[in-house]
Design a protein around this motif. Structure first.
Motif, short mmCIF file in Angstrom:
data_model
loop_
_atom_site.label_atom_id
_atom_site.label_comp_id
_atom_site.label_asym_id
_atom_site.label_seq_id
_atom_site.Cartn_x
_atom_site.Cartn_y
_atom_site.Cartn_z
N ASP A 196 -54.22 -15.87 18.09
CA ASP A 196 -55.42 -15.53 17.60
C ASP A 196 -55.57 -16.62 16.17
N ASN A 236 -58.94 -11.66 8.06
CA ASN A 236 -56.99 -10.73 8.28
C ASN A 236 -56.32 -10.80 6.69
N GLU A 237 -56.39 -11.42 5.59
CA GLU A 237 -55.94 -11.36 4.23
C GLU A 237 -56.23 -10.01 3.52
N SER A 292 -59.89 -6.32 17.47
CA SER A 292 -59.17 -7.31 16.07
C SER A 292 -60.26 -7.22 15.56
N TYR A 293 -61.04 -8.34 16.00
CA TYR A 293 -61.90 -8.52 14.77
C TYR A 293 -63.33 -8.06 15.47
N HIS A 348 -48.81 -6.55 11.74
CA HIS A 348 -50.21 -7.72 10.89
C HIS A 348 -49.91 -8.43 12.55
N VAL A 360 -50.81 -11.71 12.28
CA VAL A 360 -51.30 -12.94 11.61
C VAL A 360 -50.80 -13.04 10.23
N THR A 361 -50.78 -12.02 9.70
CA THR A 361 -49.89 -12.09 8.17
C THR A 361 -48.80 -11.48 8.28
N ASP A 393 -61.10 -6.81 9.98
CA ASP A 393 -60.50 -6.75 10.53
C ASP A 393 -60.21 -5.34 11.03
N ARG A 415 -58.07 -3.60 13.04
CA ARG A 415 -57.33 -3.63 13.38
C ARG A 415 -56.83 -2.82 12.97
#
Length: 359
Positions: free
Chosen positions: A46, A96-97, A158-159, A233, A235-236, A291, A293
């Motif tokens: 990612d 993502n955040e 994902s995006y 998640h 990424v986070t 996001d 997801r």
């Protein structure tokens, strides 16, 4: 809607259409999708994982305005078409955040949009032209609730990025709900219970409806996939609810009646999440990147026409005049998973606050 097979069979008792099982509808029974199911993929790392956590490069050219405490941010004074690779990575981290990031008055063309989004994905990249017409009473719609796009795929998106090319002045808004926030709002006992479940995601309901409504079939056969009801998640590393009424029909570990009751509660839970909800008023040139997801999306629209990738959105009544037309690009991500050691957003904040106060 009289052309629909489901509308042609009228009950002599009530004078209203009889609900037909799809297999009694030859149009559905005899459809032969031209493409095979998607094969599992291993997506590239990612792009958000390459980003500067402080996003210095992105915020050097863009002003950040958070729309709610939980979800949704506008970036002002910036053109997506001018962002560098590093800035695009930092944008991915911000998405993502914050779940969804909005832009106004963008100069993107379709070709530039596709080129930009290739930064985020693999050969599964594609584009869609989305066209919306005003809602009419009693329309039969493919999906009428919150959902995350094609969550039934082995590798869900994902995006996603949607750029509006034509839009009425009033109406046609879009709303997103944060699944970080939805998970946080549950009791600890309910979280623990859901952590152990797998949600059954299916494309079968919309598959049948598309055939009956539009007379043209989806490109691929229907699919049923089991994904964790709570996912981590990538990424986070935060936990997020991974259940959406648009595609989830039950839970693999439970009996049907048990599943139905939980889905009823979660539908109520999602619709009452005002503190984890953001609504966006579109204009020509507006862009949203989200996001896919973990965000549940609802388009305040009506009939949804696209290049039939079987992605549908909730229909909200609206009598606005004029067309809504946009271009959406999407990339596919990893197969959902749950890391039992991961934490929720609220748990992380509580832990970090405690660590900061100790120092």
């Amino acid at each position: 809607m009289a052309h629909l097979e489901a509308r042609k069979h009228i009950s002599p008792d009530s004078g209203f259409p009889i609900t037909l099982h799809p297999h009694f509808n030859d149009k559905i029974k005899n459809h032969n999708p031209p493409e095979p199911p998607r094969e599992p993929i291993t997506p590239p790392k990612d792009r958000a994982l390459y980003a500067d956590p402080e996003k210095k490069s992105l915020f050097s050219v863009a002003k950040r305005v958070d729309l709610t405490e939980s979800v949704g941010t506008v970036l002002e004074n910036v053109q997506l078409s001018q962002l560098t690779g590093d800035q695009l990575d930092e944008l991915a981290l911000l998405v993502n955040e914050r779940g969804v990031v909005f832009f106004r008055e963008q100069d993107l063309t379709t070709e530039k949009q596709v080129e930009l989004f290739q930064h985020y994905g693999s050969r599964e990249d594609h584009r869609e032209i989305l066209s919306y017409t005003p809602w009419k009473p009693y329309n039969v719609q493919p999906s009428g609730d919150f959902h995350a796009d094609t969550s039934f795929e082995i590798n869900p998106p994902s995006y996603s990025l949607l750029r509006m090319e034509e839009h009425p002045e009033v109406g046609g808004d879009t709303a997103w709900v944060s699944q970080y926030g939805l998970y946080d709002a549950l009791s600890n006992a309910y979280k623990k219970f859901l952590d152990g479940l797998h949600a059954v995601h299916t494309s079968r309901l919309q598959y049948d409806t598309i055939l009956d409504l539009w007379g043209a079939g989806p490109n691929r056969p229907p699919i049923d996939t089991h994904h964790p009801a709570v996912r981590t998640h990538p990424v986070t590393k935060l936990k997020a609810l991974n259940v959406n009424p648009g595609f989830v029909t039950g839970f693999a570990e439970l009996k049907k009646l048990e599943s139905d009751k939980i889905l009823d509660f979660l539908a109520y839970h999602i619709h009452s999440a005002d503190d984890h909800y953001v609504r966006w008023k579109w204009a020509v040139g507006s862009v949203a990147m989200w996001d896919n997801r973990y965000l549940k999306q609802v388009l305040f629209t009506a009939t949804y026409l696209c290049a039939l990738r079987c992605t549908l959105h909730r229909v909200i009544p609206g009598t606005y005049k004029g067309l809504r037309r946009g271009i959406r690009t999407t990339v596919f991500g990893e197969r959902p998973y749950l890391d039992p050691t991961s934490e929720s957003r609220a748990e992380r904040k509580l832990r970090e606050d405690g660590e900061n106060s100790a120092t």
